[in-house]
Design an enzyme around this catalytic site. Structure first.
Site, mmCIF file in Angstrom:
data_model
loop_
_atom_site.group_PDB
_atom_site.id
_atom_site.type_symbol
_atom_site.label_atom_id
_atom_site.label_comp_id
_atom_site.label_asym_id
_atom_site.label_seq_id
_atom_site.Cartn_x
_atom_site.Cartn_y
_atom_site.Cartn_z
ATOM 1 N N ASP A 1 0.852 -1.198 0.000
ATOM 2 C CA ASP A 1 0.000 0.000 0.000
ATOM 3 C C ASP A 1 0.885 1.245 0.000
ATOM 4 O O ASP A 1 1.872 1.303 0.747
ATOM 5 C CB ASP A 1 -0.878 0.031 1.259
ATOM 6 C CG ASP A 1 -2.287 -0.459 0.972
ATOM 7 O OD1 ASP A 1 -2.513 -0.980 -0.135
ATOM 8 O OD2 ASP A 1 -3.147 -0.338 1.855
ATOM 9 N N LEU A 2 0.527 2.226 -0.823
ATOM 10 C CA LEU A 2 1.232 3.505 -0.761
ATOM 11 C C LEU A 2 0.732 4.271 0.469
ATOM 12 O O LEU A 2 -0.475 4.447 0.643
ATOM 13 C CB LEU A 2 0.976 4.325 -2.025
ATOM 14 C CG LEU A 2 1.515 3.750 -3.335
ATOM 15 C CD1 LEU A 2 1.194 4.701 -4.486
ATOM 16 C CD2 LEU A 2 3.011 3.535 -3.261
ATOM 17 N N ASP B 1 -4.646 2.328 -4.213
ATOM 18 C CA ASP B 1 -3.189 2.339 -4.118
ATOM 19 C C ASP B 1 -2.641 0.992 -3.654
ATOM 20 O O ASP B 1 -1.545 0.922 -3.103
ATOM 21 C CB ASP B 1 -2.741 3.446 -3.151
ATOM 22 C CG ASP B 1 -3.275 3.240 -1.743
ATOM 23 O OD1 ASP B 1 -4.294 2.540 -1.600
ATOM 24 O OD2 ASP B 1 -2.672 3.756 -0.791
#
Length: 246
Positions: free
Chosen positions: A120-121, A163
């Protein structure tokens, strides 16, 4: 004199008879030529008809081939839309699950690890809020490109939406190999992503699960990988956690 006159008359009669025969022969030949010419006209019309039929058939084949190509192209587009992410061009969840099942079979056969890495960003929502969704899309595509350049051709990178990305690494030998790969992922985000002259720094949280400890199904691997990701975020983000490994 009478005999001579009679001879000449007979000669004229014979000549006249010969001319009649010659005229009949000439008339016969003319009729024969006329019939032949008529036959040629019919033959030419038939030939022209056949050529026209061939032309029409060729035109029909062109149309049929175009239609076939169009249908094939439409099927291919539909397949791409069904199995690939439209923004990054990476496989989506549908194709990922299929790949996981294939790689699990490979891992069982080769007695290696099948490693599932969920990424995950960090704080991606704030990037969209500050810079806009267009810049956010550039960040996602740039990160996807960096991931693609990082891994081997036999590995799979997928985007599940938003994301969230998943890396499926095959033929991993041990946990140390997994840690090396996780650190390489953390390293690729240290360099800022340039989007519309903006230098944007991103971080990533990484959750990792692997076969055999996390089970032998795509569902089990994804579940444990998500749990590990949650723990990574709880630890302060921009780090990784391997499920079941201290």
């Amino acid at each position: 004199a009478n005999k001579e006159l009679a001879f000449q008359e007979e000669k004229k009669r014979k000549r006249a008879a010969e001319l009649v025969v010659a005229n009949k022969e000439l008339a016969f030949q003319e009729e024969k030529k006329r019939k032949r010419a008529a036959e040629l006209v019919v033959a030419n019309k038939e030939l022209a008809f056949q050529k026209e039929e061939k032309r029409k058939r060729a035109a029909e084949l062109v149309v049929a081939n175009k239609e076939l190509a169009f249908q094939s192209d439409e099927r291919e587009k539909a397949e791409i839309l069904a199995t690939y992410d439209h923004l990054t061009g990476l496989p989506n969840r549908v194709l990922l699950k299929d790949r996981i099942n294939q790689y699990l079979l490979l891992a069982k056969r080769t007695k290696t690890l099948a490693c599932l890495i969920t990424i995950d960003l960090d704080e991606f929502k704030s990037i969209n809020d500050i810079y806009g969704h267009d810049i956010g899309d550039v960040v996602l595509k740039s990160f996807a490109k960096r991931l693609t350049e990082l891994v081997r051709d036999t590995d799979t990178i997928a985007r599940l939406g938003g994301d969230e990305f998943i890396l499926l690494a095959t033929e991993t030998r041990n946990v140390n190999d997994i840690k090396i790969l996780a650190n390489r992922i953390l390293k690729i985000v240290k360099k800022p992503i340039v989007a519309d002259k903006q230098k944007i720094m991103v971080g990533v949280s990484i959750g990792i699960a692997y076969y055999p400890p996390s089970g032998s199904t795509a569902k089990a691997l994804m579940k444990d990988s998500d749990k590990a990701l949650y723990l990574a975020k709880a630890k302060g983000k921009n780090c990784y956690v391997i499920w079941g490994v201290d």
